[in-house]
Scaffold this motif. Sequence first.
Motif, mmCIF file in Angstrom:
data_model
loop_
_atom_site.group_PDB
_atom_site.id
_atom_site.type_symbol
_atom_site.label_atom_id
_atom_site.label_comp_id
_atom_site.label_asym_id
_atom_site.label_seq_id
_atom_site.Cartn_x
_atom_site.Cartn_y
_atom_site.Cartn_z
ATOM 1 N N UNK A 109 37.342 30.044 27.067
ATOM 2 C CA UNK A 109 38.179 29.441 28.097
ATOM 3 C C UNK A 109 39.638 30.161 28.027
ATOM 4 N N UNK A 110 40.297 30.233 29.122
ATOM 5 C CA UNK A 110 41.660 30.823 28.936
ATOM 6 C C UNK A 110 42.683 30.015 29.940
ATOM 7 N N UNK A 111 43.962 29.611 29.401
ATOM 8 C CA UNK A 111 44.921 28.798 29.850
ATOM 9 C C UNK A 111 45.940 29.812 31.048
ATOM 10 N N UNK A 112 45.982 29.151 32.196
ATOM 11 C CA UNK A 112 46.953 29.747 33.198
ATOM 12 C C UNK A 112 47.473 28.534 33.982
ATOM 13 N N UNK A 113 48.645 28.670 34.316
ATOM 14 C CA UNK A 113 49.311 27.505 35.170
ATOM 15 C C UNK A 113 49.228 27.973 36.635
ATOM 16 N N UNK A 114 49.415 29.268 36.923
ATOM 17 C CA UNK A 114 49.729 29.776 38.296
ATOM 18 C C UNK A 114 48.349 29.800 39.025
ATOM 19 N N UNK A 115 48.247 29.242 39.879
ATOM 20 C CA UNK A 115 46.773 29.238 40.695
ATOM 21 C C UNK A 115 46.288 30.574 41.264
ATOM 22 N N UNK A 116 47.309 31.471 41.685
ATOM 23 C CA UNK A 116 46.911 32.743 42.135
ATOM 24 C C UNK A 116 46.446 33.502 40.966
ATOM 25 N N UNK A 117 47.103 33.459 39.966
ATOM 26 C CA UNK A 117 46.683 34.281 38.335
ATOM 27 C C UNK A 117 45.027 33.691 37.888
ATOM 28 N N UNK A 118 45.022 32.506 38.115
ATOM 29 C CA UNK A 118 43.827 31.768 37.681
ATOM 30 C C UNK A 118 42.872 32.085 38.370
ATOM 31 N N UNK A 119 42.929 32.361 39.690
ATOM 32 C CA UNK A 119 41.803 32.783 40.708
ATOM 33 C C UNK A 119 41.522 34.238 40.254
ATOM 34 N N UNK A 120 42.311 35.078 40.038
ATOM 35 C CA UNK A 120 42.274 36.299 39.670
ATOM 36 C C UNK A 120 41.288 36.527 38.436
ATOM 37 N N UNK A 121 41.694 35.616 37.555
ATOM 38 C CA UNK A 121 40.894 35.846 36.231
ATOM 39 C C UNK A 121 39.512 35.291 36.331
ATOM 40 N N UNK A 122 39.276 34.289 37.130
ATOM 41 C CA UNK A 122 37.940 33.886 37.372
ATOM 42 C C UNK A 122 37.075 34.911 38.129
ATOM 43 N N UNK A 123 37.677 35.561 39.159
ATOM 44 C CA UNK A 123 37.213 36.654 40.039
ATOM 45 C C UNK A 123 36.704 37.800 38.999
ATOM 46 N N UNK A 124 37.581 38.164 38.462
ATOM 47 C CA UNK A 124 37.622 39.321 37.469
ATOM 48 C C UNK A 124 36.572 39.439 36.327
ATOM 49 N N UNK A 125 36.526 37.987 35.564
ATOM 50 C CA UNK A 125 36.021 38.026 34.291
ATOM 51 C C UNK A 125 34.812 36.952 34.478
ATOM 52 N N UNK A 126 34.856 36.028 35.294
ATOM 53 C CA UNK A 126 33.921 34.951 35.442
ATOM 54 C C UNK A 126 33.951 33.883 34.321
ATOM 55 N N UNK A 127 35.576 33.655 34.077
ATOM 56 C CA UNK A 127 35.923 32.777 32.772
ATOM 57 C C UNK A 127 36.322 31.621 33.366
ATOM 58 N N UNK A 128 36.171 30.494 32.454
ATOM 59 C CA UNK A 128 36.761 28.978 33.052
ATOM 60 C C UNK A 128 38.262 29.496 32.541
ATOM 61 N N UNK A 129 39.143 28.949 33.652
ATOM 62 C CA UNK A 129 40.393 28.762 33.279
ATOM 63 C C UNK A 129 41.093 27.392 33.620
#
Length: 268
Positions: A32-52
């Motif tokens: 799991x990775x932490x990120x407060x910005x919604x846009x960046x969180x969505x980018x990480x989910x799309x790119x890596x399939x990881x929980x944010x």
Amino acid sequence: MTQRIAILGAGVMGETLLSAILSSGHPVSDIVISEKRDERAAELRDRHGVEVTGNAEAAAGADVVLIVVKPQDVGAVLAEIAGSVRPGATVVSLAAGIRIDTIASALPDGVAVVRAMPNTPALVGEGMFGISPGPGVTDEQLAAVGTLLESGGRVVVVDESRQDAVTAVSGSGPAYVFYLAEAMIAGGIAQGLDEDTARELTTQTLVGAAKLLAESGDTAEELRRRVTSPNGTTHAAITTFDTDGVRDGLVAGMAAAAARSAELSGPA
């Protein structure tokens, strides 16, 4: 049995570690990775399939918590996770200059703390990590941290008192190499090469020399001597470097880097 990994901080180094750990075969479901910005969180989910998630949520239930934020943000992150990180977990700080005792004092008893100094070549899987275990860190916990970070390069274990030296050699070290590259490219252009050719010659020379140093088993001094024929072209260059104090300047610069690292860490 895989470990639950939390990465706090989704900047360049945080995502680099995420990619490296995933590439090593660690299941994405256990990261799991932490990120407060919604846009960046969505980018990480799309790119890596990881929980944010947020910091506290990410730390809860994690076996290893990697803190990969700017040094000035570490205090706020520790305050967020203090009520979530479980006893028995290992917290690894990759924030420059933050001492183990500073981190440990902000966390519950029973949390192991490891301090690590990364460098930017981890972006291409060739990073160098100097890690220091805090009091109470077991051999098993330290080995687990080493295995995680080795997914992004190589790891050496040093006493925390040597972390300023690690910063001076490898933490800041890539910049010294880039500085040398800038000078070599400029020197090639001054001798009539076009910029692209000078850059290609310089880049491959540095890559090849580093590979030779890493794989030959010979010392840097011995390898330099083999290239430096008496009164030859390399001898002329090295003699000029010595006359101009290039070696002494580099050593002095590294001492300045170590001293600045110690200043940023605060009193021991």
